[in-house]
Design a protein around this motif. Sequence first.
Motif, PDB file in Angstrom:
ATOM      1  N   ARG A 125      -3.140  -9.860   2.380  1.00  0.00           N
ATOM      2  CA  ARG A 125      -2.961  -8.893   0.977  1.00  0.00           C
ATOM      3  C   ARG A 125      -3.810  -9.068   0.053  1.00  0.00           C
ATOM      4  N   PRO A 127      -3.828  -8.656  -4.352  1.00  0.00           N
ATOM      5  CA  PRO A 127      -3.038  -8.068  -5.481  1.00  0.00           C
ATOM      6  C   PRO A 127      -4.042  -7.123  -5.904  1.00  0.00           C
ATOM      7  N   ARG A 128      -3.156  -6.181  -6.914  1.00  0.00           N
ATOM      8  CA  ARG A 128      -3.518  -5.515  -7.700  1.00  0.00           C
ATOM      9  C   ARG A 128      -4.676  -5.476  -8.602  1.00  0.00           C
ATOM     10  N   THR A 129      -4.107  -6.986  -9.288  1.00  0.00           N
ATOM     11  CA  THR A 129      -4.982  -7.887 -10.226  1.00  0.00           C
ATOM     12  C   THR A 129      -5.914  -8.376 -10.081  1.00  0.00           C
ATOM     13  N   LEU A 145      -7.052   1.556  -6.812  1.00  0.00           N
ATOM     14  CA  LEU A 145      -6.360   1.344  -8.211  1.00  0.00           C
ATOM     15  C   LEU A 145      -6.152   2.219  -8.253  1.00  0.00           C
ATOM     16  N   ASP A 147      -3.826   3.798  -6.687  1.00  0.00           N
ATOM     17  CA  ASP A 147      -2.248   3.933  -6.248  1.00  0.00           C
ATOM     18  C   ASP A 147      -1.520   2.683  -7.556  1.00  0.00           C
ATOM     19  N   PRO A 148      -0.370   3.460  -7.318  1.00  0.00           N
ATOM     20  CA  PRO A 148       0.230   2.647  -8.268  1.00  0.00           C
ATOM     21  C   PRO A 148       0.575   0.894  -7.761  1.00  0.00           C
ATOM     22  N   TYR A 149       0.838   1.323  -5.839  1.00  0.00           N
ATOM     23  CA  TYR A 149       1.502   0.465  -5.608  1.00  0.00           C
ATOM     24  C   TYR A 149       1.042   0.211  -4.306  1.00  0.00           C
ATOM     25  N   PRO A 150      -0.678  -0.671  -4.514  1.00  0.00           N
ATOM     26  CA  PRO A 150      -1.414  -0.296  -3.373  1.00  0.00           C
ATOM     27  C   PRO A 150      -1.215  -1.529  -2.528  1.00  0.00           C
ATOM     28  N   LEU A 151      -1.480  -1.400  -1.383  1.00  0.00           N
ATOM     29  CA  LEU A 151      -1.537  -1.764  -0.170  1.00  0.00           C
ATOM     30  C   LEU A 151      -2.675  -2.572   0.322  1.00  0.00           C
ATOM     31  N   ASP A 164      -7.008   0.117   2.532  1.00  0.00           N
ATOM     32  CA  ASP A 164      -6.092   0.385   2.924  1.00  0.00           C
ATOM     33  C   ASP A 164      -4.906   0.277   3.862  1.00  0.00           C
TER      34      ASP A 164
END
Length: 218
Positions: A125, A127-129, A145, A147-151, A164
Amino acid sequence: MASYEIEHNTTSEQQQNTTTTRPRRPDLSTFFATLSEISPRPAESRTRIHAVPVPADVSAAFRSLAEAFDVMRRNLEVGGGQNGDGQGEGGGLLSEMITALLREAETPPREVEGVSEEFCDGLDRIPRTSLKPSQTCPICNTPFLEDPYPLVVRLPCHPTHLFDLECVRPWLRLRGTCPLDRADFGKKEREKEAERRRAMERRFADEEDEDDYDGMYA
């Protein structure tokens, strides 16, 4: 009771803009239901426990996913987007994937050769950062980005092959390959499973030999 729009200060126009900025992924429930019937993991999940998949069953899974991806492609065309590799409006990679699925539907394999759900769960996975605004999913062309909570997951074949999970998971479960370079993860899984079975058979045979040997001197 106040409506959702009033409570959250959201107008109908704002809601419409929100839905058009990110292409809506199709419902894949039919596809996964079909997949669970012909390629159950674990075996107990199969409704038809003793049934053997026939080409028509496998073909239906390929056609179901091709139809779902075609919905996604049409959403891209409406939005005027390009695929992550720049292959034109509507997504070149997505079109290639649909073509491959329809080709397989015509001459389907006897068994589905994709990866297990455990393989998908174990993907790295991101991380968004660690994601950049310019990075998009090669399949749906949506910036991660957005998506506020991207997987977002990384496939084992190359550190830049990010997707995704929602987009790549059905393809991996059915085909077992990387959409970009066709690295065959499903084949590697099958080879590992075959080796595991051979090791168990050898261990069982050794135990039987030991029992026979002990019986001679009992």
